[in-house]
Design a protein around this motif. Structure first.
Motif, PDB file in Angstrom:
ATOM      1  N   LYS A 192      -1.528  -9.644  45.769  1.00 49.61           N
ATOM      2  CA  LYS A 192      -2.043  -9.957  47.107  1.00 49.61           C
ATOM      3  C   LYS A 192      -0.896 -10.137  48.101  1.00 49.61           C
ATOM      4  CE  LYS A 192      -4.827 -13.326  49.634  1.00 49.61           C
ATOM      5  NZ  LYS A 192      -5.601 -14.567  49.552  1.00 49.61           N
ATOM      6  N   THR A 193       0.115 -10.900  47.710  1.00 44.48           N
ATOM      7  CA  THR A 193       1.270 -11.103  48.584  1.00 44.48           C
ATOM      8  C   THR A 193       2.024  -9.795  48.767  1.00 44.48           C
ATOM      9  OG1 THR A 193       1.424 -13.389  47.845  1.00 44.48           O
ATOM     10  CG2 THR A 193       3.373 -12.478  48.920  1.00 44.48           C
ATOM     11  N   PHE A 194       2.171  -9.033  47.702  1.00 46.26           N
ATOM     12  CA  PHE A 194       2.856  -7.739  47.782  1.00 46.26           C
ATOM     13  C   PHE A 194       2.178  -6.839  48.815  1.00 46.26           C
ATOM     14  CE2 PHE A 194       3.141  -3.285  46.402  1.00 46.26           C
ATOM     15  CZ  PHE A 194       4.514  -3.106  46.518  1.00 46.26           C
ATOM     16  N   ARG A 195       0.857  -6.754  48.755  1.00 49.05           N
ATOM     17  CA  ARG A 195       0.121  -5.916  49.710  1.00 49.05           C
ATOM     18  C   ARG A 195       0.332  -6.403  51.147  1.00 49.05           C
ATOM     19  NH1 ARG A 195      -3.525  -5.746  45.211  1.00 49.05           N
ATOM     20  NH2 ARG A 195      -3.911  -3.571  44.607  1.00 49.05           N
ATOM     21  N   ALA A 196       0.291  -7.717  51.357  1.00 49.54           N
ATOM     22  CA  ALA A 196       0.472  -8.278  52.702  1.00 49.54           C
ATOM     23  C   ALA A 196       1.874  -7.993  53.231  1.00 49.54           C
ATOM     24  CB  ALA A 196       0.194  -9.781  52.689  1.00 49.54           C
ATOM     25  N   VAL A 197       2.880  -8.143  52.383  1.00 51.19           N
ATOM     26  CA  VAL A 197       4.264  -7.880  52.792  1.00 51.19           C
ATOM     27  C   VAL A 197       4.432  -6.405  53.146  1.00 51.19           C
ATOM     28  CG1 VAL A 197       6.662  -7.793  51.972  1.00 51.19           C
ATOM     29  CG2 VAL A 197       5.265  -9.823  51.560  1.00 51.19           C
ATOM     30  N   GLN A 198       3.903  -5.524  52.318  1.00 49.25           N
ATOM     31  CA  GLN A 198       4.041  -4.093  52.590  1.00 49.25           C
ATOM     32  C   GLN A 198       3.343  -3.701  53.888  1.00 49.25           C
ATOM     33  OE1 GLN A 198       6.295  -2.356  50.939  1.00 49.25           O
ATOM     34  NE2 GLN A 198       6.570  -4.238  49.767  1.00 49.25           N
ATOM     35  N   ALA A 199       2.172  -4.277  54.142  1.00 49.46           N
ATOM     36  CA  ALA A 199       1.460  -3.990  55.389  1.00 49.46           C
ATOM     37  C   ALA A 199       2.288  -4.441  56.590  1.00 49.46           C
ATOM     38  CB  ALA A 199       0.092  -4.669  55.389  1.00 49.46           C
ATOM     39  N   ALA A 200       2.883  -5.628  56.510  1.00 51.50           N
ATOM     40  CA  ALA A 200       3.693  -6.153  57.611  1.00 51.50           C
ATOM     41  C   ALA A 200       4.960  -5.321  57.813  1.00 51.50           C
ATOM     42  CB  ALA A 200       4.051  -7.615  57.350  1.00 51.50           C
ATOM     43  N   LEU A 201       5.619  -4.931  56.729  1.00 53.74           N
ATOM     44  CA  LEU A 201       6.834  -4.124  56.837  1.00 53.74           C
ATOM     45  C   LEU A 201       6.534  -2.762  57.469  1.00 53.74           C
ATOM     46  CD1 LEU A 201       8.532  -4.900  53.400  1.00 53.74           C
ATOM     47  CD2 LEU A 201       9.246  -5.746  55.646  1.00 53.74           C
ATOM     48  N   ASN A 202       5.442  -2.150  57.042  1.00 56.79           N
ATOM     49  CA  ASN A 202       5.063  -0.847  57.597  1.00 56.79           C
ATOM     50  C   ASN A 202       4.648  -0.966  59.057  1.00 56.79           C
ATOM     51  OD1 ASN A 202       5.150   1.545  55.676  1.00 56.79           O
ATOM     52  ND2 ASN A 202       4.346  -0.076  54.382  1.00 56.79           N
ATOM     53  N   ASP A 203       3.947  -2.045  59.399  1.00 63.85           N
ATOM     54  CA  ASP A 203       3.537  -2.261  60.787  1.00 63.85           C
ATOM     55  C   ASP A 203       4.771  -2.407  61.677  1.00 63.85           C
ATOM     56  OD1 ASP A 203       1.523  -2.803  62.856  1.00 63.85           O
ATOM     57  OD2 ASP A 203       2.360  -4.844  62.818  1.00 63.85           O
ATOM     58  N   ARG A 204       5.746  -3.200  61.233  1.00 64.41           N
ATOM     59  CA  ARG A 204       6.964  -3.391  62.024  1.00 64.41           C
ATOM     60  C   ARG A 204       7.739  -2.083  62.137  1.00 64.41           C
ATOM     61  NH1 ARG A 204       8.065  -6.142  66.045  1.00 64.41           N
ATOM     62  NH2 ARG A 204       7.096  -7.880  64.972  1.00 64.41           N
ATOM     63  N   ALA A 205       7.802  -1.310  61.068  1.00 61.10           N
ATOM     64  CA  ALA A 205       8.512  -0.024  61.113  1.00 61.10           C
ATOM     65  C   ALA A 205       7.871   0.894  62.158  1.00 61.10           C
ATOM     66  CB  ALA A 205       8.513   0.633  59.738  1.00 61.10           C
ATOM     67  N   LYS A 206       6.543   0.919  62.208  1.00 57.06           N
ATOM     68  CA  LYS A 206       5.848   1.749  63.206  1.00 57.06           C
ATOM     69  C   LYS A 206       6.169   1.267  64.613  1.00 57.06           C
ATOM     70  CE  LYS A 206       2.057   3.131  60.245  1.00 57.06           C
ATOM     71  NZ  LYS A 206       0.689   2.890  59.825  1.00 57.06           N
ATOM     72  N   LYS A 207       6.210  -0.047  64.817  1.00 56.57           N
ATOM     73  CA  LYS A 207       6.512  -0.597  66.144  1.00 56.57           C
ATOM     74  C   LYS A 207       7.952  -0.291  66.563  1.00 56.57           C
ATOM     75  CE  LYS A 207       3.104  -4.297  66.009  1.00 56.57           C
ATOM     76  NZ  LYS A 207       2.863  -5.736  65.843  1.00 56.57           N
ATOM     77  N   LEU A 208       8.855  -0.259  65.599  1.00 57.61           N
ATOM     78  CA  LEU A 208      10.251   0.033  65.905  1.00 57.61           C
ATOM     79  C   LEU A 208      10.459   1.514  66.236  1.00 57.61           C
ATOM     80  CD1 LEU A 208      11.996  -2.223  63.273  1.00 57.61           C
ATOM     81  CD2 LEU A 208      12.102  -2.486  65.764  1.00 57.61           C
ATOM     82  N   GLY A 209       9.600   2.351  65.718  1.00 58.92           N
ATOM     83  CA  GLY A 209       9.625   3.762  66.076  1.00 58.92           C
ATOM     84  C   GLY A 209      10.270   4.673  65.051  1.00 58.92           C
ATOM     85  N   LYS A 210      10.407   5.910  65.478  1.00 57.02           N
ATOM     86  CA  LYS A 210      10.913   6.965  64.608  1.00 57.02           C
ATOM     87  C   LYS A 210      12.255   6.568  63.993  1.00 57.02           C
ATOM     88  CE  LYS A 210      11.670  11.881  64.432  1.00 57.02           C
ATOM     89  NZ  LYS A 210      11.525  13.147  65.123  1.00 57.02           N
ATOM     90  N   GLY A 211      12.387   6.874  62.731  1.00 58.89           N
ATOM     91  CA  GLY A 211      13.634   6.569  62.039  1.00 58.89           C
ATOM     92  C   GLY A 211      13.596   5.276  61.244  1.00 58.89           C
ATOM     93  N   TRP A 212      12.565   4.451  61.459  1.00 59.76           N
ATOM     94  CA  TRP A 212      12.449   3.194  60.722  1.00 59.76           C
ATOM     95  C   TRP A 212      11.426   3.342  59.608  1.00 59.76           C
ATOM     96  CZ3 TRP A 212      15.115  -1.342  61.015  1.00 59.76           C
ATOM     97  CH2 TRP A 212      16.015  -1.463  62.073  1.00 59.76           C
ATOM     98  N   SER A 213      11.754   2.789  58.449  1.00 61.32           N
ATOM     99  CA  SER A 213      10.827   2.758  57.311  1.00 61.32           C
ATOM    100  C   SER A 213      10.602   1.304  56.907  1.00 61.32           C
ATOM    101  CB  SER A 213      11.420   3.526  56.124  1.00 61.32           C
ATOM    102  OG  SER A 213      12.531   2.820  55.591  1.00 61.32           O
TER     103      SER A 213
END
Length: 130
Positions: A81-102
């Protein structure tokens, strides 16, 4: 994060179990989260360790380090459950930061910021948040 000596447990996995876990991960490869969690079938491999194995191979998986969990505002738990939440947050932030971020780039940046703070003695109140 803290060093957790798991090599003895990891080495205790029979070859057949290793093959089954990697086969399960390959079968779920379309979903980075589910593929990564398939590796937790192995003794000594939890979601954080599995993410360390998957992150270099998948841009949508970030290493589940203590600092990334804390940046998400979550308690230090190493469960799916925590793993899924962390991955969702990391991916969301990467999208907000833009191209080139993973997701892995974001996780590494959070870890680096936390380590830099620890070296400068900056107050904990200034911890990064995702």
């Amino acid at each position: 994060g803290a060093f957790r000596p798991l090599m003895g447990k990891v080495k205790s996995n029979p070859q057949q179990v290793c093959d089954e876990a990697w086969t399960a991960a390959a079968e779920k490869w379309d979903s980075g989260v589910e593929a990564t969690l398939a590796l937790t079938l192995l003794t000594g491999i939890g979601p954080a360790t599995a993410s360390a194995l998957a992150a270099p191979l998948r841009s949508d998986i970030g290493f589940m380090c203590d600092e990334a969990i804390q940046a998400c505002g979550l308690p230090l738990k190493y469960d799916p459950k925590t793993f899924r939440a962390v991955q969702a947050a990391l991916n969301d932030r990467a999208k907000k930061l833009g191209k080139g971020w993973s997701a892995n780039d974001v996780s590494r940046a959070v870890w680096a910021a936390a380590k830099a703070r620890s070296l400068t003695g900056e107050p904990a109140a200034k911890k990064p948040r995702l």
